[in-house]
Design a protein around this motif. Structure first.
Motif, PDB file in Angstrom:
ATOM      1  N   VAL A  48       0.833  -1.216   0.000  1.00 59.76           N
ATOM      2  CA  VAL A  48       0.000   0.000   0.000  1.00 59.76           C
ATOM      3  C   VAL A  48       0.869   1.268   0.000  1.00 59.76           C
ATOM      4  CG1 VAL A  48      -1.760   1.275   1.309  1.00 59.76           C
ATOM      5  CG2 VAL A  48      -1.974  -1.195   1.020  1.00 59.76           C
ATOM      6  N   SER A  71      -3.771   5.179  -0.528  1.00 57.92           N
ATOM      7  CA  SER A  71      -4.647   4.186  -1.180  1.00 57.92           C
ATOM      8  C   SER A  71      -5.812   4.832  -1.942  1.00 57.92           C
ATOM      9  CB  SER A  71      -5.166   3.106  -0.221  1.00 57.92           C
ATOM     10  OG  SER A  71      -6.349   3.507   0.428  1.00 57.92           O
ATOM     11  N   THR A  72      -5.928   6.168  -1.897  1.00 53.52           N
ATOM     12  CA  THR A  72      -6.977   6.803  -2.716  1.00 53.52           C
ATOM     13  C   THR A  72      -6.383   7.392  -4.000  1.00 53.52           C
ATOM     14  OG1 THR A  72      -6.874   9.067  -1.823  1.00 53.52           O
ATOM     15  CG2 THR A  72      -8.180   7.484  -0.590  1.00 53.52           C
ATOM     16  N   LEU A 108      -7.822   4.607   4.268  1.00 54.72           N
ATOM     17  CA  LEU A 108      -7.797   3.158   4.443  1.00 54.72           C
ATOM     18  C   LEU A 108      -9.168   2.577   4.799  1.00 54.72           C
ATOM     19  CD1 LEU A 108      -4.433   2.618   6.422  1.00 54.72           C
ATOM     20  CD2 LEU A 108      -4.794   2.678   3.951  1.00 54.72           C
ATOM     21  N   ILE A 123      -7.928  -3.725   0.437  1.00 52.13           N
ATOM     22  CA  ILE A 123      -7.208  -2.897  -0.552  1.00 52.13           C
ATOM     23  C   ILE A 123      -6.396  -3.800  -1.477  1.00 52.13           C
ATOM     24  CG2 ILE A 123      -5.429  -1.124  -0.875  1.00 52.13           C
ATOM     25  CD1 ILE A 123      -6.324   0.054   1.850  1.00 52.13           C
ATOM     26  N   CYS A 124      -5.707  -4.776  -0.886  1.00 55.06           N
ATOM     27  CA  CYS A 124      -4.882  -5.679  -1.707  1.00 55.06           C
ATOM     28  C   CYS A 124      -5.755  -6.438  -2.699  1.00 55.06           C
ATOM     29  CB  CYS A 124      -4.119  -6.675  -0.831  1.00 55.06           C
ATOM     30  SG  CYS A 124      -2.835  -5.895   0.144  1.00 55.06           S
ATOM     31  N   GLU A 172      -8.641  -5.500  -3.923  1.00 54.20           N
ATOM     32  CA  GLU A 172      -9.168  -4.572  -4.949  1.00 54.20           C
ATOM     33  C   GLU A 172      -8.058  -4.165  -5.914  1.00 54.20           C
ATOM     34  OE1 GLU A 172     -10.920  -0.977  -3.306  1.00 54.20           O
ATOM     35  OE2 GLU A 172     -11.778  -0.402  -5.233  1.00 54.20           O
ATOM     36  N   LEU A 183      -4.340  -1.625  -5.861  1.00 56.93           N
ATOM     37  CA  LEU A 183      -4.198  -0.169  -5.736  1.00 56.93           C
ATOM     38  C   LEU A 183      -4.762   0.525  -6.969  1.00 56.93           C
ATOM     39  CD1 LEU A 183      -0.689   0.476  -4.131  1.00 56.93           C
ATOM     40  CD2 LEU A 183      -2.931   0.948  -3.129  1.00 56.93           C
ATOM     41  N   ARG A 202      -8.415   0.670  -6.992  1.00 60.70           N
ATOM     42  CA  ARG A 202      -8.885   1.616  -5.973  1.00 60.70           C
ATOM     43  C   ARG A 202      -8.692   3.075  -6.419  1.00 60.70           C
ATOM     44  NH1 ARG A 202     -10.159   0.409  -0.505  1.00 60.70           N
ATOM     45  NH2 ARG A 202      -9.720   2.131   0.912  1.00 60.70           N
ATOM     46  N   HIS A 219     -11.736   5.755  -6.954  1.00 62.70           N
ATOM     47  CA  HIS A 219     -11.759   7.066  -6.285  1.00 62.70           C
ATOM     48  C   HIS A 219     -11.849   8.214  -7.293  1.00 62.70           C
ATOM     49  CE1 HIS A 219     -10.658   4.881  -2.665  1.00 62.70           C
ATOM     50  NE2 HIS A 219     -10.985   5.968  -1.999  1.00 62.70           N
ATOM     51  N   GLY A 246     -12.184   5.764   0.498  1.00 63.23           N
ATOM     52  CA  GLY A 246     -12.577   4.387   0.808  1.00 63.23           C
ATOM     53  C   GLY A 246     -14.037   4.115   0.511  1.00 63.23           C
TER      54      GLY A 246
END
Ligand SMILES: Cc1ncc(COP(=O)(O)O)c(C=O)c1O
Length: 397
Positions: free
Chosen positions: A64, A187-188, A209, A273-274, A276, A278, A281, A285, A355
């Motif tokens: 991440v 992560s966004t 997150l 997150i993993c 989906e 990065l 994600r 977003h 998120g």
């Protein structure tokens, strides 16, 4: 006389509303069911199960944060505790520090450095603009700081420091450590810690997150860790001492009792997150935030920051003439059960896109709540056009 138990306490069932508010503000954000379930478990903080979970949290965090660093630490505390951990471990009393300030949280980083008795010089960026690398180059040359602090996404006024990679490269030329707050951005949107050469990346749980507030992460680069290792004497902060935290995070030993439930929640947030990915994600977003921005403008409202410096993770909307931010917020939450945020400074209201907030159904509900509320307050907005624009931009079939 002994203090008696209070008799006027009511259970949470009587305090919390039946239908909780949809949390569409600047954080905390809604959490996935898996994160909530993990947060209800308590296990031994020093047992084998916890050790296994910690290994996984570190391994997922490396992805991440986009780093190979072996120095990612958890912090029992808010995002501010992680900010302070980075600052006090990398900035010593007497050090020269350059703080890039374009909002409330970047000022907080500079204040933390100052409280740690560093000589802090501030580059105060004009409101609504992102930091200019040319100006940073000039200040690095002039001040020769040992560390630079910067916030990637200023939640407070919705400014995005889009030229962070160039600023990191300049800092490296001057042998200056870069401490970056990525509380709302990690992560966004992209943040490539190793590739860009960031030395400390800070994040909280409750924003990008989509985990719970109160458990945060800091990633230190190898270069930053050498600074920490070479420190002589004791740090003034015991809880925030990275070398002591290393005992728990890398040596299966005791520092303080880790916030086990919060770490389990963080584990699940990272795992989601993993799975989906990065890139997936970031795309979600961007798509959701741009659709929201388009819908707001189609309503007839305006955005605070110009596109080139605009943060996608939190969207700032100018409060229209004739109404106040608190009036909009009260109507949205009281009548529509959607909570958004007021401001730390400019006359704006803010809608988060972090998120779980970036979900189509949440966006429709939020745009409707915003449009209907300002209309009820007497502002002439075009609600059908706003909602239609949202649908178009989200490409709902
Ligand atoms: C960019 C940024 N940095 C730091 C913080 C501080 O986090 P916390 O409130 O968890 O201490 C926030 C919180 O809003 C934030 O948005």
């Amino acid at each position: 006389m002994l203090v008696q138990a209070p008799t006027d306490i009511v259970s949470l069932d009587n305090i919390l509303p039946e239908e909780p508010l949809l949390m569409m503000g600047a954080g905390p954000v809604p959490i996935p069911a898996r994160v909530a379930a993990a947060n209800s478990i308590v296990i031994n903080h020093l047992g084998d199960t916890m050790a296994h979970i910690i290994e996984q949290v570190k391994s997922m965090s490396r992805y991440v944060f986009q780093t190979e660093s072996r120095h990612i630490l958890g912090v029992a505390g808010p995002g501010s505790a992680a900010m302070e951990m980075a600052v006090v471990n990398l900035i010593a009393p007497g050090d020269n520090v350059l703080s890039i300030c374009n909002g409330f949280f970047s000022h907080r980083l500079s204040e933390m450095a100052e409280r740690n008795e560093a000589h802090v010089s501030r580059y105060v960026v004009p409101d609504g603009e992102s930091a200019d690398p040319e100006k940073v180059a000039q200040l690095l040359e002039e001040l020769k700081p040992s560390a630079l602090t910067i916030v990637q996404g200023e939640t407070s006024n919705t400014v995005y420091n889009s030229r962070l990679p160039e600023i990191c490269a300049l800092a490296k030329q001057h042998n200056c450590l870069v401490i970056t707050d990525a509380v709302c951005t990690l992560s966004t949107m992209p943040l490539a810690m190793d590739e860009w050469g960031v030395d400390a990346v800070i994040t909280g749980g409750q924003k990008g997150l989509s985990s719970i507030p109160g458990v945060s992460l800091v990633a230190f680069s190898e270069r930053a860790w050498e600074v920490i290792e070479s420190r002589q004497g004791h740090l003034r902060h015991w809880c925030l001492d990275a070398k002591l935290a290393d005992q728990f995070w890398y040596k299966k030993s005791y520092h303080y009792t880790a916030p086990v439930s919060g770490i389990l929640a963080m584990h699940e947030a990272l795992r989601l997150i993993c799975s989906e990915t990065l890139q997936g994600r970031f795309d979600r977003h961007e798509r959701c935030s741009l659709a929201l921005q388009g819908a707001i403008e189609a309503l007839g409202l305006s955005l605070y920051v110009a596109p080139e410096s605009r943060l996608n993770s939190v969207v700032g909307i100018n409060v229209p003439d004739g109404v106040t931010g608190p009036e909009i917020l009260a109507l949205m939450s009281g009548k529509h059960r959607v909570e958004i945020s007021g401001s730390f400074g400019p006359n704006i209201v803010r809608i988060g896109q972090m998120g779980e907030q970036c979900r189509t159904h949440h966006l429709f509900r939020t745009v409707h709540a915003l449009g209907a509320s300002v209309r009820e307050l007497g502002v002439n907005v075009d609600l059908p056009t706003g909602v239609a624009e949202l649908e178009k931009r989200l490409q709902v079939s």
